[in-house]
Write an enzyme that holds these catalytic residues in place. Structure first.
Site, short mmCIF file in Angstrom:
data_model
loop_
_atom_site.label_atom_id
_atom_site.label_comp_id
_atom_site.label_asym_id
_atom_site.label_seq_id
_atom_site.Cartn_x
_atom_site.Cartn_y
_atom_site.Cartn_z
N CYS A 52 1.83 -2.16 -3.64
CA CYS A 52 0.94 -1.17 -2.89
C CYS A 52 1.69 -1.58 -1.43
CB CYS A 52 -0.39 -1.81 -2.73
SG CYS A 52 -1.57 -0.96 -1.49
N ASP A 59 1.09 -3.08 -8.24
CA ASP A 59 0.83 -2.05 -8.98
C ASP A 59 1.28 -1.79 -10.60
OD1 ASP A 59 -1.36 -1.04 -7.09
OD2 ASP A 59 0.05 -0.25 -6.17
#
Length: 154
Positions: A52, A59
Site C-alpha cells: 500500500c 497487499d
C-alpha cells in the site's frame, strides 16, 4: 544457449536478482515459433504482492493474464522477476494491475491481451481490476478467468 530464438535472453539460464522496483525490471520476449496460429496463452500469479503506498502494509492479489500472441511471446522467467519487483513497491491496486497489462502489451504487441487483478480485502473491501487491449476475439476460445468474486465467510 545456442544461437536461436533464445540467444538474446539475459535472465533465462543464469542467476538473476529480483529487481528492486518495476521500473528496473527487464521484461524479455522471444519470437513466437507458432506465429500465424491463433491461440491463447494464460499466466496465473495467485500469490502476487505489492505494498500500500500510504501505509506500507502488504497487499495480495490473484492475477490472471491472458493473451493472443502475435510475433512475440513473453519469456516466463523475466515475467516472474517483473511480478516479484512489485513486492516492495508501493502502488494502488488499479495502478499495479494496469501497469502490468500495459508493460506486457507494449513489449509483446499481442493480437489481444487482458489482465484480471483479483485483490484480497483491505479495510473490508476487495478490489477487482480488469484491463484489456480491445474486444475479446470472437473466433477463439478464451476461458473464464476462474477466480470467483470474493465472498468472505458468506
Amino acid at each position: 544457449m545456442s544461437n536461436d530464438i533464445y540467444s538474446g535472453l539475459t535472465q533465462l539460464g543464469s542467476a538473476a536478482a529480483i529487481p528492486q522496483n518495476p521500473d528496473e525490471a527487464v521484461l524479455e520476449r522471444v519470437a513466437n515459433p507458432q506465429a500465424g496460429q491463433h491461440y491463447a496463452v494464460r499466466f496465473t500469479a495467485p500469490e502476487f504482492t505489492s505494498l500500500c503506498p500510504m501505509t506500507g502494509q502488504p497487499d495480495f492479489a490473484h492475477l490472471v493474464v491472458d493473451y493472443v500472441p502475435g510475433d512475440w511471446l513473453v519469456e516466463s522467467k523475466s515475467l516472474k522477476l517483473f511480478l516479484f519487483s512489485f513486492r516492495n513497491h508501493g502502488a494502488f491496486h488499479e495502478d499495479c494491475t494496469v501497469t502490468i497489462g500495459r508493460r506486457l502489451a507494449d513489449l509483446l504487441e499481442p493480437q489481444w491481451l487482458r489482465i484480471g487483478g483479483y485483490w484480497y480485502p483491505r479495510g473490508g473491501i476487495p478490489i477487482d481490476v480488469f484491463w484489456q487491449t480491445g474486444a475479446t476475439p470472437a473466433d477463439l476460445w478464451i476461458p473464464d478467468q476462474g477466480v470467483p468474486t470474493y465472498r468472505g465467510r458468506g
